[in-house]
Design a protein around this motif. Structure first.
Motif, PDB file in Angstrom:
ATOM      1  N   LYS A 162      47.913 130.096  99.219  1.00  0.00           N
ATOM      2  CA  LYS A 162      49.251 129.859  98.677  1.00  0.00           C
ATOM      3  C   LYS A 162      49.984 128.800  99.491  1.00  0.00           C
ATOM      4  CE  LYS A 162      53.625 132.295  97.816  1.00  0.00           C
ATOM      5  NZ  LYS A 162      54.307 133.624  97.894  1.00  0.00           N
TER       6      LYS A 162
ATOM      7  N   GLU B 111      51.467 125.507 105.738  1.00  0.00           N
ATOM      8  CA  GLU B 111      51.749 124.393 104.833  1.00  0.00           C
ATOM      9  C   GLU B 111      51.708 123.064 105.585  1.00  0.00           C
ATOM     10  OE1 GLU B 111      55.496 122.684 102.200  1.00  0.00           O
ATOM     11  OE2 GLU B 111      55.429 124.813 102.716  1.00  0.00           O
TER      12      GLU B 111
ATOM     13  N   TYR C 100      54.189 131.000 106.321  1.00  0.00           N
ATOM     14  CA  TYR C 100      53.757 130.073 105.275  1.00  0.00           C
ATOM     15  C   TYR C 100      53.997 128.615 105.662  1.00  0.00           C
ATOM     16  CZ  TYR C 100      53.197 133.911 101.910  1.00  0.00           C
ATOM     17  OH  TYR C 100      52.774 135.034 101.257  1.00  0.00           O
TER      18      TYR C 100
ATOM     19  N   SER D 123      48.143 122.161 106.610  1.00  0.00           N
ATOM     20  CA  SER D 123      47.295 121.728 105.486  1.00  0.00           C
ATOM     21  C   SER D 123      47.457 120.252 105.176  1.00  0.00           C
ATOM     22  CB  SER D 123      47.608 122.565 104.238  1.00  0.00           C
ATOM     23  OG  SER D 123      48.887 122.242 103.721  1.00  0.00           O
TER      24      SER D 123
ATOM     25  N   GLN E  78      48.030 125.118  99.148  1.00  0.00           N
ATOM     26  CA  GLN E  78      48.258 124.499  97.840  1.00  0.00           C
ATOM     27  C   GLN E  78      47.280 123.359  97.526  1.00  0.00           C
ATOM     28  OE1 GLN E  78      52.396 123.462  97.283  1.00  0.00           O
ATOM     29  NE2 GLN E  78      53.097 125.463  97.985  1.00  0.00           N
ATOM     30  N   GLY E  79      46.032 123.556  97.931  1.00  0.00           N
ATOM     31  CA  GLY E  79      44.999 122.591  97.569  1.00  0.00           C
ATOM     32  C   GLY E  79      45.028 121.299  98.350  1.00  0.00           C
ATOM     33  N   ARG E  80      45.815 121.228  99.415  1.00  0.00           N
ATOM     34  CA  ARG E  80      45.904 119.976 100.169  1.00  0.00           C
ATOM     35  C   ARG E  80      44.721 119.764 101.097  1.00  0.00           C
ATOM     36  NH1 ARG E  80      51.738 121.162  99.896  1.00  0.00           N
ATOM     37  NH2 ARG E  80      51.294 122.895 101.308  1.00  0.00           N
TER      38      ARG E  80
END
Length: 371
Positions: free
Chosen positions: A317, A292, A288, A295, A320-322
């Motif tokens: 997940k 992350e 993850y 992103s 996170q929309g980044r």
């Protein structure tokens, strides 16, 4: 040692023997059957235990019993067979004993077909059985990785008293590639303190079970397993990166999807598109934090799978929309082609989709128009 031309299923079977496998229990199911067939001859040759059980239910419970003795034990199956094993896998996880499972995935749901797919991601990665437990899941993309990860799976299973899964699809199980087999490991002569091996030397009785009738004791057991899993997350995450140094776009997929995607990424690079590939090796624990951080840096991600977007949910997940995340999948036993993925890379770069909505919905709209 010299490389040999090996079929994936056979290579995994021989790697398991050389890793110290002492007991195998299984049941035939395509596209995994060559693995069992090979072991049916080789295990007796090595003086080791091989049993073709009456069913997948029988096989996994035999594995459970052997695992409790501290033996290096393994079973293998394919998607519907794995579904039948889930209760036994949950018992094994709850008893905190090590074992190795090889899952050679095929099309589904139901009996589906015998063609390659990646339909088992959720039931392996997110624990298809009842209760709070995790398994270590390794996703090789070629025969050599399948060999290496089979050996690694035994070591990780014993280190963490966990289920370790080698997760491949039918194409990798059936394909032949040059690969190098490992040397033979000596068989264990000493066993862990928890193993049940008879009352040797008048020692205190040992008892293994997954049942805790007292809720506080069950909670204590769950927290003990969770602490062990946090150690796995901290120490065992593995992945491979290709062309990521200057990548503005990232393609990601596990196993065969990642392998095919690499060909598309190379083609896109030849066209001057700054795209790279991230291929997770451990899909459980999932990397993850790697996704992350990516992103925050890239202009978009493309998730490629041979299912309807199961790993996609883990990527979303992490992101996170980044950054925009798009999806391309083939289902029902169809393997995506590099040209198809290259078209999706062009779509990601040229259309610059906005963050929002679900990428599966956009993919479904395109697939419905195609069919």
């Amino acid at each position: 040692m010299a490389r040999e031309l090996l079929k994936g299923n056979v290579a995994i079977a021989e790697a398991a023997i050389r890793a110290g496998l002492t007991s195998y229990f299984g049941y035939p199911i395509t596209p995994q059957t060559e693995l069992l067939e090979y072991l049916s001859a080789r295990m007796p040759e090595e003086g080791r235990a091989f049993v073709q059980a009456e069913s997948e239910l029988g096989a996994i419970n035999m594995v459970y019993g052997a695992a409790c003795t501290g033996a290096r034990v393994m079973t293998s199956s394919s998607s519907p067979g794995i579904s039948l094993m889930l209760e036994g896998l949950s018992y094994i996880a709850g008893t905190e004993v090590p074992m190795v499972l090889v899952d050679v995935m095929r099309g589904g749901p139901g009996l589906g077909n015998i063609a390659p797919a990646q339909s088992d991601y959720n039931q392996i990665v997110h624990g298809g059985g009842h209760g709070d437990y995790h398994v270590i899941a390794l996703a090789p993309a070629n025969v050599q990785e399948a060999i290496d990860m089979t050996v690694l799976a035994f070591d990780l299973a014993e280190k963490y008293r966990s289920i370790a899964v080698v997760l491949i699809d039918g194409s990798l199980g059936q394909m032949m590639e040059p690969a190098e087999l490992p040397p033979f490991k000596p068989l264990a002569t000493q066993f862990p303190e928890w193993a049940v091996r008879g009352a040797e030397g008048g020692r205190e009785r040992r008892f293994l079970s997954s049942i805790y009738l007292s809720p506080p004791e069950e909670e204590k057991a769950n927290l003990r397993m969770l602490r062990r899993w946090k150690d796995v997350e901290a120490n065992e995450i593995r992945y491979k990166e290709y062309f990521m140094e200057d990548a503005k776009y990232v393609v990601t997929g596990f196993g065969s999807s990642g392998r095919v995607a690499l060909s598309a990424v190379r083609a896109a690079r030849a066209e001057g598109i700054p795209v790279g590939l991230l291929r997770p090796i451990t899909v459980s624990p999932f990397p993850y934090k790697v996704y992350e951080e990516l992103s925050k840096k890239v202009d978009g991600m493309l998730v490629v799978e041979m299912n309807t977007g199961q790993m996609l949910e883990d990527v979303l997940k992490a992101a996170q929309g980044r950054t925009p995340v798009e999806f391309y999948g083939r289902v029902g036993g169809i393997v995506p082609l590099p040209d198809e993925i290259l078209t999706e890379i062009h779509r990601l770069v040229e259309e610059k989709p906005a963050v929002g909505g679900h990428p599966r919905d956009r993919w479904m709209d395109r697939m419905i128009k195609m069919n």
